[in-house]
Design a protein around this motif. Structure first.
Motif, PDB file in Angstrom:
ATOM      1  N   ALA A 105       0.828  -1.209   0.000  1.00  0.00           N
ATOM      2  CA  ALA A 105       0.000   0.000   0.000  1.00  0.00           C
ATOM      3  C   ALA A 105       0.861   1.257   0.000  1.00  0.00           C
ATOM      4  O   ALA A 105       0.471   2.300   0.504  1.00  0.00           O
TER       5      ALA A 105
ATOM      6  N   VAL B 271       0.283   1.634  -5.010  1.00  0.00           N
ATOM      7  CA  VAL B 271      -0.906   2.411  -5.361  1.00  0.00           C
ATOM      8  C   VAL B 271      -0.856   2.849  -6.818  1.00  0.00           C
ATOM      9  O   VAL B 271      -1.851   2.746  -7.544  1.00  0.00           O
TER      10      VAL B 271
ATOM     11  N   GLY C 279      -4.637   0.175   6.323  1.00  0.00           N
ATOM     12  CA  GLY C 279      -5.122   1.083   5.293  1.00  0.00           C
ATOM     13  C   GLY C 279      -4.034   1.456   4.311  1.00  0.00           C
ATOM     14  O   GLY C 279      -2.923   0.917   4.341  1.00  0.00           O
ATOM     15  N   ILE C 280      -4.345   2.391   3.440  1.00  0.00           N
ATOM     16  CA  ILE C 280      -3.388   2.899   2.466  1.00  0.00           C
ATOM     17  C   ILE C 280      -2.324   3.707   3.205  1.00  0.00           C
ATOM     18  O   ILE C 280      -2.624   4.458   4.132  1.00  0.00           O
TER      19      ILE C 280
ATOM     20  N   GLU D 178       0.283   6.236   4.742  1.00  0.00           N
ATOM     21  CA  GLU D 178       0.199   7.680   4.965  1.00  0.00           C
ATOM     22  C   GLU D 178       1.173   8.462   4.095  1.00  0.00           C
ATOM     23  O   GLU D 178       0.978   9.658   3.856  1.00  0.00           O
TER      24      GLU D 178
ATOM     25  N   ARG E 114      -3.514   9.667  -3.114  1.00  0.00           N
ATOM     26  CA  ARG E 114      -4.160   8.935  -2.020  1.00  0.00           C
ATOM     27  C   ARG E 114      -5.689   8.979  -2.092  1.00  0.00           C
ATOM     28  O   ARG E 114      -6.354   7.933  -1.942  1.00  0.00           O
ATOM     29  N   PRO E 115      -6.314  10.156  -2.306  1.00  0.00           N
ATOM     30  CA  PRO E 115      -7.780  10.165  -2.404  1.00  0.00           C
ATOM     31  C   PRO E 115      -8.295   9.329  -3.574  1.00  0.00           C
ATOM     32  O   PRO E 115      -9.376   8.726  -3.480  1.00  0.00           O
TER      33      PRO E 115
ATOM     34  N   ILE F 106      -7.015   6.459  -4.868  1.00  0.00           N
ATOM     35  CA  ILE F 106      -7.054   5.022  -4.574  1.00  0.00           C
ATOM     36  C   ILE F 106      -8.123   4.709  -3.529  1.00  0.00           C
ATOM     37  O   ILE F 106      -8.831   3.701  -3.630  1.00  0.00           O
ATOM     38  N   ILE F 107      -8.279   5.585  -2.545  1.00  0.00           N
ATOM     39  CA  ILE F 107      -9.310   5.352  -1.522  1.00  0.00           C
ATOM     40  C   ILE F 107     -10.700   5.355  -2.152  1.00  0.00           C
ATOM     41  O   ILE F 107     -11.547   4.493  -1.855  1.00  0.00           O
ATOM     42  N   ASN F 108     -10.942   6.295  -3.066  1.00  0.00           N
ATOM     43  CA  ASN F 108     -12.246   6.361  -3.735  1.00  0.00           C
ATOM     44  C   ASN F 108     -12.492   5.143  -4.624  1.00  0.00           C
ATOM     45  O   ASN F 108     -13.614   4.631  -4.699  1.00  0.00           O
TER      46      ASN F 108
ATOM     47  N   ILE G  19     -11.325   2.172  -4.175  1.00  0.00           N
ATOM     48  CA  ILE G  19     -11.608   1.033  -3.291  1.00  0.00           C
ATOM     49  C   ILE G  19     -13.027   1.127  -2.739  1.00  0.00           C
ATOM     50  O   ILE G  19     -13.783   0.156  -2.739  1.00  0.00           O
ATOM     51  N   GLU G  20     -13.404   2.318  -2.297  1.00  0.00           N
ATOM     52  CA  GLU G  20     -14.729   2.497  -1.704  1.00  0.00           C
ATOM     53  C   GLU G  20     -15.855   2.244  -2.698  1.00  0.00           C
ATOM     54  O   GLU G  20     -16.917   1.722  -2.338  1.00  0.00           O
TER      55      GLU G  20
END
Length: 321
Positions: free
Chosen positions: A162, A167, A188-189, A191, A198-199, A201-203, A205-206
Motif C-alpha cells: 500500500a 498504489v 489502510g493505504i 500515509e 491517495r484520495p 485510490i481510496i475512492n 476502493i470504496e
C-alpha cells in the motif's frame, strides 16, 4: 591506484563524482547496470514527489515542463549532467569481492580489478526486493518490479502493498482494464502515499472498482490462484499475475565484506559519522539511501545530495595529510 572509487551510478553517485572532478582527483564510478539504473527501472509513467529544483545536483538547473518531473525527464537530466561533465563511469560492471588492505581497498568485478585509497558506497536500495517468502513466489507470473500496465489488461491481478509504488501500479492497471485486487498487510493505504494520489485510490476502493483486503497476507501463490489469510480467514482468489511491491533493501553484502557495522535491530542502520559520512571503517563513506539501512524511506535525492560535499570535504583533508 585511484584516489576515490564510487560504487553506484545513481544521482548521488554522480554528485560524488562531480565533487571528485572539481578537485582533479583520480576517480571512477562503478555501476552494475545502466546510468541511474534504479531510475531506469522505475515505472514508465512515474511522477516524482519532489519538484525539479529539489532533484538538482551541484546546482545544475533541472528544467521540467511539469510541476513535478517524471521518470523520463529525470533520466534525461542526470544523463546530460553525466555526459556534459564527462563523468568517469564504468557501466554494467558488477562488484564482487571487496576488501581493505594496508594502503586502501581492493575491488574485484566481473570486468577486472581496482585499487583505491578511499571508497564511497552510493548503491541505493532498489536492486534487492524484500521477498514474501511464500510458496510459489518463484513462479514466472510473480514480479517485484512494475514497469507498465499494458501486459495486465483483461487479467486478474494481485498487487501487494500500500505504498506509492503499489498504489500507482494498482491505479494504472485498473485504468488499463485489469481486474485489480490489493492485498495489504496494514490497516489502510500508506500515509506517505502522494497526497494527490491517495484520495484517488481510496475512492476507487470504496466504490468497488479495486478490491482491497486489509490486515491480510499472502500465504501461497499457485499457477491460477492466490491464497491469503484475512481477518475473515483463509481466502483463495483467481489470479493471472502478482505484482509484489513490498519494498527493497540496500546491498548489505558490500557493507559486511568491508566490516561496516550495523544496528542489531530490524532497521540494520549502518554506523557512520553524520558530519563526514565516514563509517567505522576508515576511508569508507556512505552516500544516499544506503545510510538508512532498512528505513529506505528516510533518505532520497533531495535530502542526501548534500552527502557528496560532506564526503569530499573530509577526503580532501585526508588526502592532503
Amino acid at each position: 591506484m585511484k584516489d576515490v572509487i564510487i560504487i553506484g551510478g545513481g544521482p548521488i553517485g554522480i554528485a560524488c563524482a562531480l565533487e571528485c572532478k572539481k578537485r582533479n582527483w583520480n576517480y571512477v564510478v562503478i555501476e552494475k547496470g545502466a546510468l541511474t539504473n534504479s531510475l531506469f527501472n522505475y515505472p514508465k509513467n512515474m511522477t516524482f514527489f519532489s519538484t525539479s529544483e529539489k532533484l538538482e545536483i551541484d546546482s545544475i538547473p533541472f528544467i521540467s515542463k511539469n510541476p513535478k518531473p517524471n521518470r523520463d525527464e529525470a533520466l534525461e537530466y542526470y544523463r546530460r549532467v553525466a555526459t556534459s561533465n564527462q563523468i568517469n563511469i564504468n557501466l554494467f560492471e558488477q562488484v564482487g569481492a571487496i576488501s581493505k588492505n594496508n594502503i586502501g581497498f581492493e575491488i574485484r568485478t566481473n570486468k577486472g580489478e581496482h585499487t583505491t585509497k578511499k571508497l564511497i558506497l552510493a548503491t541505493g536500495f532498489y536492486d534487492i526486493p524484500n521477498l514474501l517468502d511464500v510458496p510459489g513466489e518463484d513462479l514466472p507470473k510473480v514480479t517485484h518490479y512494475y514497469k507498465e500496465a499494458h501486459p495486465y489488461a483483461m487479467q486478474d491481478i494481485v498487487v501487494v502493498g500500500a505504498s506509492n509504488s503499489s498504489v500507482d501500479a494498482a491505479l494504472e492497471i485498473y485504468r488499463k482494464g485489469g481486474n485489480v485486487t490489493m492485498i495489504i498487510r496494514g490497516e489502510g493505504i500508506g500515509e506517505r502515499v502522494k497526497y494527490w494520489v491517495r484520495p484517488d485510490i481510496i475512492n476507487r476502493i470504496e466504490e468497488g472498482s479495486i478490491t482491497a483486503y486489509f490486515n491480510s497476507e499472502i500465504i501461497e501463490i499457485t499457477e491460477n490462484e492466490v491464497v491469503f489469510e484475512s481477518p475473515d480467514g483463509i481466502k483463495k482468489i483467481p489470479n493471472d499475475f502478482v505484482v509484489a511491491l513490498t519494498g527493497y533493501k540496500p546491498n548489505f553484502d558490500l557493507l559486511n565484506q568491508l566490516g561496516v557495522s550495523q544496528s542489531d535491530d530490524e532497521k540494520r542502520l549502518p554506523t557512520y559519522n553524520t558530519e563526514t559520512m565516514e563509517t567505522n571503517i576508515e576511508g569508507v563513506y556512505l552516500a544516499g539511501v544506503i545510510c538508512g539501512g532498512m528505513e529506505t524511506h528516510k533518505w532520497f535525492i533531495e535530502n542526501s545530495r548534500i552527502h557528496a560535499k560532506q564526503i569530499a570535504t573530509h577526503i580532501e583533508t585526508a588526502l592532503a595529510e
